[in-house]
Design an enzyme around this catalytic site. Structure first.
Site, PDB file in Angstrom:
ATOM      1  N   HIS A  73       4.858  -6.890 -11.733  1.00  0.00           N
ATOM      2  CA  HIS A  73       4.259  -7.220 -10.427  1.00  0.00           C
ATOM      3  C   HIS A  73       3.345  -6.078  -9.953  1.00  0.00           C
ATOM      4  O   HIS A  73       2.384  -6.321  -9.240  1.00  0.00           O
ATOM      5  CB  HIS A  73       5.357  -7.426  -9.364  1.00  0.00           C
ATOM      6  CG  HIS A  73       6.441  -8.351  -9.820  1.00  0.00           C
ATOM      7  ND1 HIS A  73       6.206  -9.668 -10.138  1.00  0.00           N
ATOM      8  CD2 HIS A  73       7.767  -8.153 -10.053  1.00  0.00           C
ATOM      9  CE1 HIS A  73       7.338 -10.233 -10.518  1.00  0.00           C
ATOM     10  NE2 HIS A  73       8.286  -9.348 -10.482  1.00  0.00           N
ATOM     11  N   HIS A 131       4.615   2.337  -5.198  1.00  0.00           N
ATOM     12  CA  HIS A 131       3.854   1.375  -6.001  1.00  0.00           C
ATOM     13  C   HIS A 131       2.609   0.991  -5.209  1.00  0.00           C
ATOM     14  O   HIS A 131       2.462   1.391  -4.052  1.00  0.00           O
ATOM     15  CB  HIS A 131       4.712   0.126  -6.298  1.00  0.00           C
ATOM     16  CG  HIS A 131       5.114  -0.572  -5.055  1.00  0.00           C
ATOM     17  ND1 HIS A 131       6.262  -0.245  -4.341  1.00  0.00           N
ATOM     18  CD2 HIS A 131       4.483  -1.533  -4.340  1.00  0.00           C
ATOM     19  CE1 HIS A 131       6.317  -0.998  -3.260  1.00  0.00           C
ATOM     20  NE2 HIS A 131       5.243  -1.775  -3.225  1.00  0.00           N
ATOM     21  N   HIS A 147      -0.520  -2.209  -4.305  1.00  0.00           N
ATOM     22  CA  HIS A 147      -0.989  -3.602  -4.312  1.00  0.00           C
ATOM     23  C   HIS A 147      -2.509  -3.506  -4.298  1.00  0.00           C
ATOM     24  O   HIS A 147      -3.057  -2.644  -3.590  1.00  0.00           O
ATOM     25  CB  HIS A 147      -0.494  -4.345  -3.074  1.00  0.00           C
ATOM     26  CG  HIS A 147       1.006  -4.389  -2.933  1.00  0.00           C
ATOM     27  ND1 HIS A 147       1.778  -5.434  -3.392  1.00  0.00           N
ATOM     28  CD2 HIS A 147       1.874  -3.501  -2.387  1.00  0.00           C
ATOM     29  CE1 HIS A 147       3.061  -5.191  -3.123  1.00  0.00           C
ATOM     30  NE2 HIS A 147       3.151  -4.026  -2.519  1.00  0.00           N
ATOM     31  N   GLU A 194      -2.376  -5.346   1.750  1.00  0.00           N
ATOM     32  CA  GLU A 194      -1.448  -6.361   2.284  1.00  0.00           C
ATOM     33  C   GLU A 194      -1.584  -6.390   3.808  1.00  0.00           C
ATOM     34  O   GLU A 194      -1.923  -7.419   4.384  1.00  0.00           O
ATOM     35  CB  GLU A 194      -0.020  -6.035   1.851  1.00  0.00           C
ATOM     36  CG  GLU A 194       0.121  -5.991   0.330  1.00  0.00           C
ATOM     37  CD  GLU A 194       1.471  -6.405  -0.155  1.00  0.00           C
ATOM     38  OE1 GLU A 194       2.469  -5.738   0.174  1.00  0.00           O
ATOM     39  OE2 GLU A 194       1.566  -7.426  -0.861  1.00  0.00           O
ATOM     40  N   HIS A 246       2.500   1.836  -1.243  1.00  0.00           N
ATOM     41  CA  HIS A 246       3.782   1.708  -0.539  1.00  0.00           C
ATOM     42  C   HIS A 246       4.775   2.736  -1.063  1.00  0.00           C
ATOM     43  O   HIS A 246       5.127   2.729  -2.253  1.00  0.00           O
ATOM     44  CB  HIS A 246       4.361   0.297  -0.748  1.00  0.00           C
ATOM     45  CG  HIS A 246       3.616  -0.747   0.001  1.00  0.00           C
ATOM     46  ND1 HIS A 246       3.717  -2.098  -0.294  1.00  0.00           N
ATOM     47  CD2 HIS A 246       2.755  -0.655   1.045  1.00  0.00           C
ATOM     48  CE1 HIS A 246       2.957  -2.784   0.540  1.00  0.00           C
ATOM     49  NE2 HIS A 246       2.361  -1.933   1.369  1.00  0.00           N
ATOM     50  N   THR A 267       7.440  -7.185   0.864  1.00  0.00           N
ATOM     51  CA  THR A 267       6.303  -8.113   0.757  1.00  0.00           C
ATOM     52  C   THR A 267       6.343  -8.868  -0.575  1.00  0.00           C
ATOM     53  O   THR A 267       5.405  -9.592  -0.915  1.00  0.00           O
ATOM     54  CB  THR A 267       4.958  -7.356   0.839  1.00  0.00           C
ATOM     55  OG1 THR A 267       4.872  -6.478  -0.287  1.00  0.00           O
ATOM     56  CG2 THR A 267       4.848  -6.583   2.141  1.00  0.00           C
TER      57      THR A 267
HETATM   58  C1  LIG Z   1      11.407  -2.500  -2.571  1.00  0.00           C
HETATM   59  C2  LIG Z   1      10.033  -3.060  -2.592  1.00  0.00           C
HETATM   60  C3  LIG Z   1       9.178  -2.943  -1.522  1.00  0.00           C
HETATM   61  C4  LIG Z   1       7.886  -3.485  -1.604  1.00  0.00           C
HETATM   62  S1  LIG Z   1       6.782  -3.393  -0.330  1.00  0.00           S
HETATM   63  C5  LIG Z   1       7.477  -4.130  -2.760  1.00  0.00           C
HETATM   64  O1  LIG Z   1       6.219  -4.630  -2.835  1.00  0.00           O
HETATM   65  C6  LIG Z   1       8.390  -4.238  -3.796  1.00  0.00           C
HETATM   66  O2  LIG Z   1       9.640  -3.706  -3.709  1.00  0.00           O
HETATM   67 ZN   LIG Z   2       4.876  -3.169  -1.720  1.00  0.00          ZN
END
Ligand SMILES: Cc1cc(=S)c(O)co1
Ligand SMILES: [Zn+2]
Length: 262
Positions: free
Chosen positions: A64, A94, A96, A106, A119, A199
């Site tokens: 992801h 991580h 996005h 986001e 994040h 999210t």
């Molecule tokens: C724990 C966690 C927080 C976010 S915000 C994410 O995208 C995935 O996993």
């Molecule tokens: Zn995130």
């Protein structure tokens, strides 16, 4: 086996509510932050990131996003301040992001999206025994969100982008020691804060969000390296570039956004 969630036509954010009904809950993230509707709260303590003893462990592709994990067996790296009741422990960070030249953040700010959003995920180890348990509690997690916009090269981001080729495929993990995410902070720690959720599924409503107003600047070339990652595993025949791994803003449902600045 159950179809796993993702960001595609068949399994993307508009369908997540089928497996995760909380997707339609009352404190979902991200949101559109409207600065003129946020209320300045002088009682909010400044954000403090005590990351100097932080211990990064590895960098991985979880199908992801790309994630850097930390040793969270003690309070060596914590965030405190804002509306947090006590320090929260750094667990992972991580990103996005969108596709080339497009938005991918986001949270949005008065409808403006940024190219990406970082994040930094923290958990309330003072109150809960494990991250997994904390992730299901209303005051269990705190995520620090930092916007990325394009411009010059970011002088430290190359430490991450140079490692991305090692984690191209879902399920790949690589050593990643000695990285301190403090180098990814903007100069101002002015922030908005509000109660929200993860999210991504399971979308638990367990996050006290702290979103910095000032974006950091990275180059389009550096962003391009994130887009060489793929969602699929090395053995799968489907090849899908990892991009547009963001959820769109969700209804505020009466929540108040507080600002640490006037
Ligand atoms: C724990 C966690 C927080 C976010 S915000 C994410 O995208 C995935 O996993
Ligand atoms: Zn995130």
């Amino acid at each position: 086996k159950g179809s796993t969630w993702g960001y595609g036509e068949e399994n993307g954010p508009s369908l997540w509510h089928k497996d995760y009904p909380v997707a339609q809950g009352s404190r979902q993230s991200p949101i559109d932050i409207v600065p003129s509707e946020a209320s300045f709260d002088p009682r909010l303590a400044p954000i403090q990131l005590s990351y100097d003893q932080c211990t990064s462990i590895n960098i991985s592709n979880n199908g992801h996003s790309v994630v850097v994990e930390f040793d969270d067996s003690d309070d060596r790296s914590v965030i405190h301040g804002g509306a947090l009741p006590n320090p929260y422990r750094l667990r992972q960070f991580h990103f996005h992001w969108g596709e080339k030249g497009c938005h991918g953040s986001e949270h949005t700010v008065a409808g403006k999206a940024f190219v990406s959003e970082l994040h930094l995920v923290h958990w309330n180890a003072e109150k809960y025994k494990t991250f997994g348990q904390a992730a299901q509690e209303p005051d269990g997690l705190s995520v620090l969100g930092i916007f990325l916009e394009t411009g010059d090269d970011h002088r430290w981001l190359h430490k991450i982008t140079d490692a991305l080729y090692m984690v191209k495929f879902k399920g790949s993990v690589s050593d990643f020691k000695g990285f301190n995410p403090k180098c990814l902070l903007p100069s101002s720690l002015h922030f908005w804060t509000y109660p929200g959720s993860l999210t991504t599924p399971p979308l638990h409503e367990s996050v006290i969000w702290i979103v910095l107003k000032e974006p950091i600047v990275v180059s389009e070339k550096q962003m391009g390296k994130f887009r060489m990652l793929v969602f699929n595993g090395e053995e799968e025949d489907s090849r899908s570039r990892m991009e547009n791994n963001f959820r769109s803003p969700q209804p505020l449902k009466g929540r108040k956004v507080l600002a640490s600045f006037k």
